[in-house]
Design a protein around this motif. Structure first.
Motif, PDB file in Angstrom:
ATOM      1  N   VAL A   1       2.925  13.615  -9.294  1.00  0.00           N
ATOM      2  CA  VAL A   1       3.967  13.138  -8.384  1.00  0.00           C
ATOM      3  C   VAL A   1       5.105  12.559  -9.215  1.00  0.00           C
ATOM      4  N   SER A   2       6.300  12.904  -8.839  1.00  0.00           N
ATOM      5  CA  SER A   2       7.471  12.376  -9.530  1.00  0.00           C
ATOM      6  C   SER A   2       7.569  10.871  -9.296  1.00  0.00           C
ATOM      7  N   PRO A   3       7.839  10.079 -10.349  1.00  0.00           N
ATOM      8  CA  PRO A   3       7.995   8.632 -10.171  1.00  0.00           C
ATOM      9  C   PRO A   3       9.084   8.266  -9.165  1.00  0.00           C
ATOM     10  N   ALA A   4      10.051   9.146  -8.958  1.00  0.00           N
ATOM     11  CA  ALA A   4      11.116   8.875  -7.996  1.00  0.00           C
ATOM     12  C   ALA A   4      10.590   8.865  -6.563  1.00  0.00           C
ATOM     13  N   LEU A   5       9.453   9.494  -6.333  1.00  0.00           N
ATOM     14  CA  LEU A   5       8.878   9.538  -4.981  1.00  0.00           C
ATOM     15  C   LEU A   5       7.957   8.350  -4.692  1.00  0.00           C
ATOM     16  N   ILE A   6       7.654   7.564  -5.701  1.00  0.00           N
ATOM     17  CA  ILE A   6       6.760   6.419  -5.521  1.00  0.00           C
ATOM     18  C   ILE A   6       7.618   5.194  -5.234  1.00  0.00           C
ATOM     19  N   HIS A   7       7.436   4.610  -4.060  1.00  0.00           N
ATOM     20  CA  HIS A   7       8.284   3.496  -3.647  1.00  0.00           C
ATOM     21  C   HIS A   7       7.516   2.196  -3.456  1.00  0.00           C
ATOM     22  N   GLY A   8       6.310   2.100  -3.915  1.00  0.00           N
ATOM     23  CA  GLY A   8       5.542   0.868  -3.757  1.00  0.00           C
ATOM     24  C   GLY A   8       4.386   1.036  -2.794  1.00  0.00           C
ATOM     25  N   VAL A   9       3.691  -0.038  -2.595  1.00  0.00           N
ATOM     26  CA  VAL A   9       2.504  -0.038  -1.755  1.00  0.00           C
ATOM     27  C   VAL A   9       2.662  -1.108  -0.693  1.00  0.00           C
ATOM     28  N   SER A  10       2.346  -0.782   0.545  1.00  0.00           N
ATOM     29  CA  SER A  10       2.372  -1.759   1.634  1.00  0.00           C
ATOM     30  C   SER A  10       0.937  -2.127   1.991  1.00  0.00           C
ATOM     31  N   VAL A  11       0.659  -3.419   2.055  1.00  0.00           N
ATOM     32  CA  VAL A  11      -0.672  -3.896   2.390  1.00  0.00           C
ATOM     33  C   VAL A  11      -0.572  -4.770   3.627  1.00  0.00           C
ATOM     34  N   PRO A  12      -1.348  -4.481   4.675  1.00  0.00           N
ATOM     35  CA  PRO A  12      -1.323  -5.316   5.873  1.00  0.00           C
ATOM     36  C   PRO A  12      -1.731  -6.751   5.529  1.00  0.00           C
ATOM     37  N   PRO A  13      -1.152  -7.762   6.189  1.00  0.00           N
ATOM     38  CA  PRO A  13      -1.463  -9.161   5.887  1.00  0.00           C
ATOM     39  C   PRO A  13      -2.958  -9.491   5.967  1.00  0.00           C
ATOM     40  N   ALA A  14      -3.666  -8.922   6.926  1.00  0.00           N
ATOM     41  CA  ALA A  14      -5.099  -9.206   7.045  1.00  0.00           C
ATOM     42  C   ALA A  14      -5.862  -8.704   5.821  1.00  0.00           C
TER      43      ALA A  14
END
Length: 73
Positions: free
Chosen positions: A47-60
């Motif tokens: 995967v191109s690094p340009a397509l990686i935008h971070g990780v979202s984790v639910p608060p729980a």
């Protein structure tokens, strides 16, 4: 549950291990291995690094992980 009347199965382990020991498990796995086919190789493209935008984790989930020790619970 282990079928105790299977011909060629290993002797069960101590009383504390109702399903046998590691040797029994390995023997059972070796006998069953021929029943399943290995999956075909899957090629994964990088995967191109340009397509990686971070990780979202639910608060729980974040609270659950924060409460765990560093090496898991």
């Amino acid at each position: 549950m282990t079928n105790l009347k299977v011909p060629g199965s290993a002797v069960l382990g101590p009383v504390g291990e109702p399903d046998g020991d590691l040797a029994t498990l390995r023997g059972d796995c070796a006998r069953m291995a021929g029943n399943w086919a290995a999956p075909e190789a899957v090629s994964v493209l990088p995967v191109s690094p340009a397509l990686i935008h971070g990780v979202s984790v639910p608060p729980a989930s974040a609270r659950l992980l924060e409460g765990m020790s560093d090496y898991g619970d």
